[in-house]
Design a protein around this motif. Structure first.
Motif, PDB file in Angstrom:
ATOM      1  N   MET A   1     -17.135 100.862  -2.227  1.00  0.00           N
ATOM      2  CA  MET A   1     -17.009 102.061  -1.640  1.00  0.00           C
ATOM      3  C   MET A   1     -16.414 103.144  -2.362  1.00  0.00           C
ATOM      4  SD  MET A   1     -14.058 101.066   1.286  1.00  0.00           S
ATOM      5  CE  MET A   1     -14.506 100.418   2.618  1.00  0.00           C
ATOM      6  N   THR A  38      -6.510  84.156   5.581  1.00  0.00           N
ATOM      7  CA  THR A  38      -7.197  85.518   5.874  1.00  0.00           C
ATOM      8  C   THR A  38      -8.677  84.871   6.260  1.00  0.00           C
ATOM      9  OG1 THR A  38      -5.868  86.052   3.598  1.00  0.00           O
ATOM     10  CG2 THR A  38      -8.122  86.561   3.171  1.00  0.00           C
ATOM     11  N   ASP A  40     -11.217  87.097   6.475  1.00  0.00           N
ATOM     12  CA  ASP A  40     -12.255  88.360   5.222  1.00  0.00           C
ATOM     13  C   ASP A  40     -11.893  87.887   4.016  1.00  0.00           C
ATOM     14  OD1 ASP A  40     -14.456  89.857   4.340  1.00  0.00           O
ATOM     15  OD2 ASP A  40     -14.474  90.970   6.407  1.00  0.00           O
ATOM     16  N   GLU A  41     -12.259  87.279   3.023  1.00  0.00           N
ATOM     17  CA  GLU A  41     -11.863  87.619   1.775  1.00  0.00           C
ATOM     18  C   GLU A  41     -11.999  88.587   1.163  1.00  0.00           C
ATOM     19  OE1 GLU A  41     -11.158  84.354  -0.326  1.00  0.00           O
ATOM     20  OE2 GLU A  41     -10.304  83.221   0.380  1.00  0.00           O
ATOM     21  N   ALA A  42     -13.853  88.961   1.210  1.00  0.00           N
ATOM     22  CA  ALA A  42     -14.198  89.886   1.041  1.00  0.00           C
ATOM     23  C   ALA A  42     -13.723  91.193   1.115  1.00  0.00           C
ATOM     24  CB  ALA A  42     -15.520  89.739   1.403  1.00  0.00           C
ATOM     25  N   GLU A  43     -13.459  91.543   2.555  1.00  0.00           N
ATOM     26  CA  GLU A  43     -12.693  93.032   3.222  1.00  0.00           C
ATOM     27  C   GLU A  43     -11.153  92.479   2.432  1.00  0.00           C
ATOM     28  OE1 GLU A  43     -12.926  96.091   4.762  1.00  0.00           O
ATOM     29  OE2 GLU A  43     -14.007  94.696   5.137  1.00  0.00           O
ATOM     30  N   ALA A  44     -10.033  91.882   2.144  1.00  0.00           N
ATOM     31  CA  ALA A  44      -9.249  91.968   1.560  1.00  0.00           C
ATOM     32  C   ALA A  44      -9.774  92.040  -0.025  1.00  0.00           C
ATOM     33  CB  ALA A  44      -8.196  90.526   1.348  1.00  0.00           C
ATOM     34  N   ARG A  45     -10.753  91.634  -0.457  1.00  0.00           N
ATOM     35  CA  ARG A  45     -10.696  92.531  -1.768  1.00  0.00           C
ATOM     36  C   ARG A  45     -11.199  93.189  -2.321  1.00  0.00           C
ATOM     37  NH1 ARG A  45      -9.814  88.001  -5.010  1.00  0.00           N
ATOM     38  NH2 ARG A  45     -10.612  85.701  -4.371  1.00  0.00           N
ATOM     39  N   ALA A  46     -11.479  94.602  -1.565  1.00  0.00           N
ATOM     40  CA  ALA A  46     -12.299  95.455  -0.876  1.00  0.00           C
ATOM     41  C   ALA A  46     -10.838  96.160  -0.965  1.00  0.00           C
ATOM     42  CB  ALA A  46     -13.193  95.970   0.004  1.00  0.00           C
ATOM     43  N   THR A  47      -9.995  96.097   0.013  1.00  0.00           N
ATOM     44  CA  THR A  47      -8.999  96.548  -0.094  1.00  0.00           C
ATOM     45  C   THR A  47      -7.818  96.724  -1.382  1.00  0.00           C
ATOM     46  OG1 THR A  47      -8.460  95.589   2.160  1.00  0.00           O
ATOM     47  CG2 THR A  47      -6.279  96.902   1.177  1.00  0.00           C
ATOM     48  N   ARG A  50     -10.295  99.787  -3.439  1.00  0.00           N
ATOM     49  CA  ARG A  50      -9.890 100.673  -3.399  1.00  0.00           C
ATOM     50  C   ARG A  50      -8.782 101.448  -2.847  1.00  0.00           C
ATOM     51  NH1 ARG A  50     -11.653 105.962  -2.195  1.00  0.00           N
ATOM     52  NH2 ARG A  50     -11.487 106.808   0.531  1.00  0.00           N
TER      53      ARG A  50
END
Length: 163
Positions: A1, A38, A40-47, A50
């Motif tokens: 992002m 968790t 979606d670990e990828a989403e947590a890492r993206a958080t 970001r």
């Protein structure tokens, strides 16, 4: 992002003489514990990515979150961005993962604090913690013992600040 407007949040000094941090911090507990697994670990890492992109530089976790798994989960991000973040973690809640009822003890004694900081440093992949503080207080342990142990960590460079 990416942040197409290149705007970030304001910063503020953390305490007297502390580091500049974004006015909003990020509590990491829910990324691996407390609100369910968790998914979606990828989403947590993206958080995490970001948040930093937007100027959120204070990350908060604790050794009790997921029995240390939260510190392990954010560790790659911490190592990759150590010069850009302020790392906060807590000690004092001792739980036994094998206890199905989740009973806990509150530990503020010097030996436990030293054991806890070493575990957190190892799990986080860090050589120091920027803000290390007591999650809960056990009134049976003299406050001078707990604060003295934290002062020793500051003197040793394990934690530049403790609260």
């Amino acid at each position: 992002m990416s942040n197409s407007t290149n705007e970030t949040i304001a910063t503020v000094g953390l305490g007297t003489g502390g580091p500049e941090v974004g006015v909003q911090g990020l509590g990491c507990m829910g990324m691996s514990w407390a609100y369910g697994p968790t998914h979606d670990e990828a989403e947590a890492r993206a958080t995490l990515e970001r948040a930093l992109e937007l100027g959120v530089t204070l990350l908060d976790t604790a050794d009790v979150y997921g029995f240390g798994r939260n510190e392990e989960f954010i560790s790659p991000f911490v190592r990759a961005n150590r010069d850009r973040i302020t790392l906060a973690t807590k000690f004092a809640i001792e739980r036994d993962e094998s206890d199905p009822f989740g009973r806990q003890r509150i530990r503020n004694d010097r030996p436990y604090i030293r054991q806890a900081v070493e575990g957190s440093l190892r799990r986080l992949g860090a050589d120091h913690i920027d803000l290390y503080y007591m999650h809960r207080r056990n009134p049976e342990v003299p406050l001078e013992e707990s604060v003295g142990a934290m002062a020793e960590l500051v003197a040793e460079g394990r934690s530049p600040t403790s609260g």
